[in-house]
Design an enzyme around this catalytic site. Structure first.
Site, PDB file in Angstrom:
ATOM      1  N   HIS A  86       0.892  -1.329  -0.043  1.00 41.89           N
ATOM      2  CA  HIS A  86       0.035  -0.216  -0.383  1.00 41.89           C
ATOM      3  C   HIS A  86       1.099   1.384   0.323  1.00 41.89           C
ATOM      4  O   HIS A  86      -0.149   2.334  -0.331  1.00 41.89           O
ATOM      5  CB  HIS A  86      -0.367  -0.013   0.745  1.00 41.89           C
ATOM      6  CG  HIS A  86      -0.289  -0.063   2.748  1.00 41.89           C
ATOM      7  ND1 HIS A  86       0.821  -1.164   3.092  1.00 41.89           N
ATOM      8  CD2 HIS A  86      -0.221   1.216   3.407  1.00 41.89           C
ATOM      9  CE1 HIS A  86       0.836  -0.322   4.401  1.00 41.89           C
ATOM     10  NE2 HIS A  86       0.796   0.983   3.864  1.00 41.89           N
TER      11      HIS A  86
HETATM   12  C1  UD1 Z   1      -1.726   5.100   5.815  1.00 44.45           C
HETATM   13  C2  UD1 Z   1      -0.501   5.719   7.146  1.00 44.45           C
HETATM   14  C3  UD1 Z   1       0.345   4.667   6.727  1.00 44.45           C
HETATM   15  C4  UD1 Z   1      -0.257   3.559   7.896  1.00 44.45           C
HETATM   16  C5  UD1 Z   1      -1.390   2.912   6.447  1.00 44.45           C
HETATM   17  C6  UD1 Z   1      -1.874   1.362   6.795  1.00 44.45           C
HETATM   18  C7  UD1 Z   1      -0.045   7.992   7.174  1.00 44.45           C
HETATM   19  C8  UD1 Z   1       0.278   9.627   6.490  1.00 44.45           C
HETATM   20  N1  UD1 Z   1      -0.157   6.466   6.376  1.00 44.45           N
HETATM   21  O1  UD1 Z   1      -1.235   4.839   4.764  1.00 44.45           O
HETATM   22  O2  UD1 Z   1       1.322   5.122   7.708  1.00 44.45           O
HETATM   23  O3  UD1 Z   1       0.574   2.005   7.046  1.00 44.45           O
HETATM   24  O4  UD1 Z   1      -2.177   3.882   7.031  1.00 44.45           O
HETATM   25  O5  UD1 Z   1      -3.075   1.025   6.014  1.00 44.45           O
HETATM   26  O6  UD1 Z   1      -1.393   8.139   7.942  1.00 44.45           O
HETATM   27  N2  UD1 Z   1      -9.416   4.806   2.052  1.00 44.45           N
HETATM   28  C9  UD1 Z   1     -10.644   4.314   2.074  1.00 44.45           C
HETATM   29  N3  UD1 Z   1     -10.838   3.635   3.569  1.00 44.45           N
HETATM   30  C10 UD1 Z   1     -10.378   4.015   3.777  1.00 44.45           C
HETATM   31  C11 UD1 Z   1      -8.654   4.284   4.203  1.00 44.45           C
HETATM   32  C12 UD1 Z   1      -9.212   4.429   3.628  1.00 44.45           C
HETATM   33  O7  UD1 Z   1     -10.748   3.444   1.257  1.00 44.45           O
HETATM   34  O8  UD1 Z   1     -11.042   3.482   5.453  1.00 44.45           O
HETATM   35  C13 UD1 Z   1      -8.345   5.225   0.330  1.00 44.45           C
HETATM   36  C14 UD1 Z   1      -8.724   6.683   0.971  1.00 44.45           C
HETATM   37  O9  UD1 Z   1      -8.672   6.644  -0.847  1.00 44.45           O
HETATM   38  C15 UD1 Z   1      -7.393   7.377   1.079  1.00 44.45           C
HETATM   39  C16 UD1 Z   1      -6.643   6.243   0.741  1.00 44.45           C
HETATM   40  O10 UD1 Z   1      -7.121   5.568   0.395  1.00 44.45           O
HETATM   41  O11 UD1 Z   1      -7.410   8.728   0.320  1.00 44.45           O
HETATM   42  C17 UD1 Z   1      -5.237   6.537   1.557  1.00 44.45           C
HETATM   43  O12 UD1 Z   1      -5.470   6.707   2.879  1.00 44.45           O
HETATM   44  P1  UD1 Z   1      -5.341   7.329   4.394  1.00 44.45           P
HETATM   45  O13 UD1 Z   1      -5.202   7.277   5.725  1.00 44.45           O
HETATM   46  O14 UD1 Z   1      -4.325   8.783   3.237  1.00 44.45           O
HETATM   47  O15 UD1 Z   1      -3.191   6.595   4.037  1.00 44.45           O
HETATM   48  P2  UD1 Z   1      -2.982   5.188   3.727  1.00 44.45           P
HETATM   49  O16 UD1 Z   1      -2.159   4.932   2.469  1.00 44.45           O
HETATM   50  O17 UD1 Z   1      -3.918   4.093   4.657  1.00 44.45           O
END
Ligand code: UD1
Length: 367
Positions: A206
């Site tokens: 991811h």
């Molecule tokens: C975040 C953490 C990362 C961790 C990861 C575990 C930061 C900077 N990054 O990254 O360190 O390893 O979580 O998963 O805090 N999304 C959904 N549903 C959700 C959550 C996210 O659809 O419940 C999608 C959204 O499109 C979002 C993208 O995933 O924009 C990224 O989510 P985000 O929380 O920004 O970062 P992660 O890549 O999950």
């Protein structure tokens, strides 16, 4: 009565706060509250972990959701400030390195509320990683730093953090693993997916560095297709990766690949159940490097560096960078049984949360 607020935001936070919550229950003089920022909000990225880990409903849910780093961090700060003004806790506990960690630490210290950082001192020395910035900022402003591995102690010493703030306590994520391993073995997930002990590899990817460019994604998909000729692959897809694969037109291809089982993100118990008897793990996660080290399962990490070097020096982890051919070679060796055997790092004994709760009760917020 002292009030301690622990913050959870994203998936890797839940299994770190659950054992802390259990440990605080032994201190009647401490009221422990959980604030969920809502950085992760899908049921399979959040709710299932509360259920699996026996965490109570969060006392406060901020519902922040996704956004750019600035938007997400800023929204958490605005909402968390209101919580702190209302609740006036004696201590805020933050874990790990996600945006919610740094956002809540900043708000608390500016209101004069002390902050404890659990999993402090880890460094990848790669400032292109958002998590590295979150770690550096959080550690530089936290009042109490709880460290999971020896490298963290060295890093903090090098950064001139006073010894009096730093405590080597072990790994809270391993506390959850130790506590829930037995229950995880009763999961039906292997039957559901049609896999058996040792006949599959687990893959989780991811990180933006792996999944945010079409070029890297297509190399990864080719790698998974190659690997799946030797071993079946279980690939629970993170929402970010799923979206990128769909945007690049690669999602159908991997979903239809005959020996790749693509599924939604899994709950804690199902994932742990699969991890324990996997032939090998291919990942870019931070926590999974630690879990595989504890379980003695070979782990190939698709990253150029790790903030958890003990998983390489003592554990079963190997850093592969973006060497796709190298992964295929190493995976073949693992399948032949020629893999690195590791040992469990110091203080990864399931009792880190007990140590932290005791230090917090007696030292960070004494009666
Ligand atoms: C975040 C953490 C990362 C961790 C990861 C575990 C930061 C900077 N990054 O990254 O360190 O390893 O979580 O998963 O805090 N999304 C959904 N549903 C959700 C959550 C996210 O659809 O419940 C999608 C959204 O499109 C979002 C993208 O995933 O924009 C990224 O989510 P985000 O929380 O920004 O970062 P992660 O890549 O999950």
């Amino acid at each position: 009565m002292k009030k301690v607020i622990s913050v959870v935001g994203a998936r890797p936070n839940f299994m770190k706060v659950a054992p802390l919550h259990a440990a605080f229950r032994r201190y009647p003089e401490i009221r422990h509250m959980i604030v969920h920022t809502g950085q992760h909000y899908d049921a399979n990225m959040s709710r299932v972990f509360f259920e699996d880990l026996g965490l109570p409903e969060p006392d406060v849910y901020l519902g922040i959701g996704s956004g750019s780093h600035a938007v997400q961090t800023a929204k958490v700060m605005i909402e968390f400030e209101q919580v702190l003004l209302r609740e006036t806790p004696d201590l805020v506990v933050v874990v790990g390195d996600v945006n919610s960690t740094v956002a809540c630490s900043l708000v608390a210290v500016k209101l004069g509320i002390r902050v404890a950082h659990v999993e402090a001192g880890l460094r990848s020395f790669d400032r292109r990683m958002p998590e590295e910035i979150n770690r550096l900022v959080t550690d530089s402003i936290a009042d109490f730093l709880f460290v999971s591995e020896a490298s963290g102690m060295e890093n903090l010493r090098r950064e001139n953090v006073p010894d009096s703030k730093v405590f080597f306590v072990g790994n809270v994520m391993i506390d959850s693993l130790v506590a829930f391993r037995g229950q995880a073995r009763t999961s039906r997930i292997k039957a559901t997916l049609g896999v058996a002990d040792g006949d599959y590899a687990m893959v989780t990817l991811h990180r933006p560095s792996n999944v945010d460019s079409a070029e890297n994604l297509s190399k990864l998909i080719r790698l998974l297709e190659d690997l799946s000729r030797f071993v079946r692959i279980v690939f629970p897809i993170h929402p970010r990766t799923k979206k990128m694969l769909a945007d690049c037109g690669l999602l159908n291809r991997i979903e239809n690949s005959p020996h790749v089982i693509v599924c939604e993100p899994l709950g804690y118990l199902d994932f742990l159940c699969l991890l324990e008897t996997a032939k090998l793990v291919l990942t870019d996660s931070g926590g999974i490097q630690e879990e595989t080290t504890y379980l003695g399962v070979p782990c190939l990490t698709m990253r150029e560096n790790t903030e958890r070097p003990v998983t390489v020096t003592e554990g079963t982890n190997q850093l592969m960078g973006f060497d796709y051919e190298g992964v295929a070679v190493e995976a073949a060796k693992i399948i032949r049984g020629e893999h690195k055997k590791g040992r469990i790092p110091e203080l990864w004994d399931g009792k880190a949360s007990d140590r932290i709760a005791e230090i917090i009760a007696h030292h960070c917020c004494p009666k």
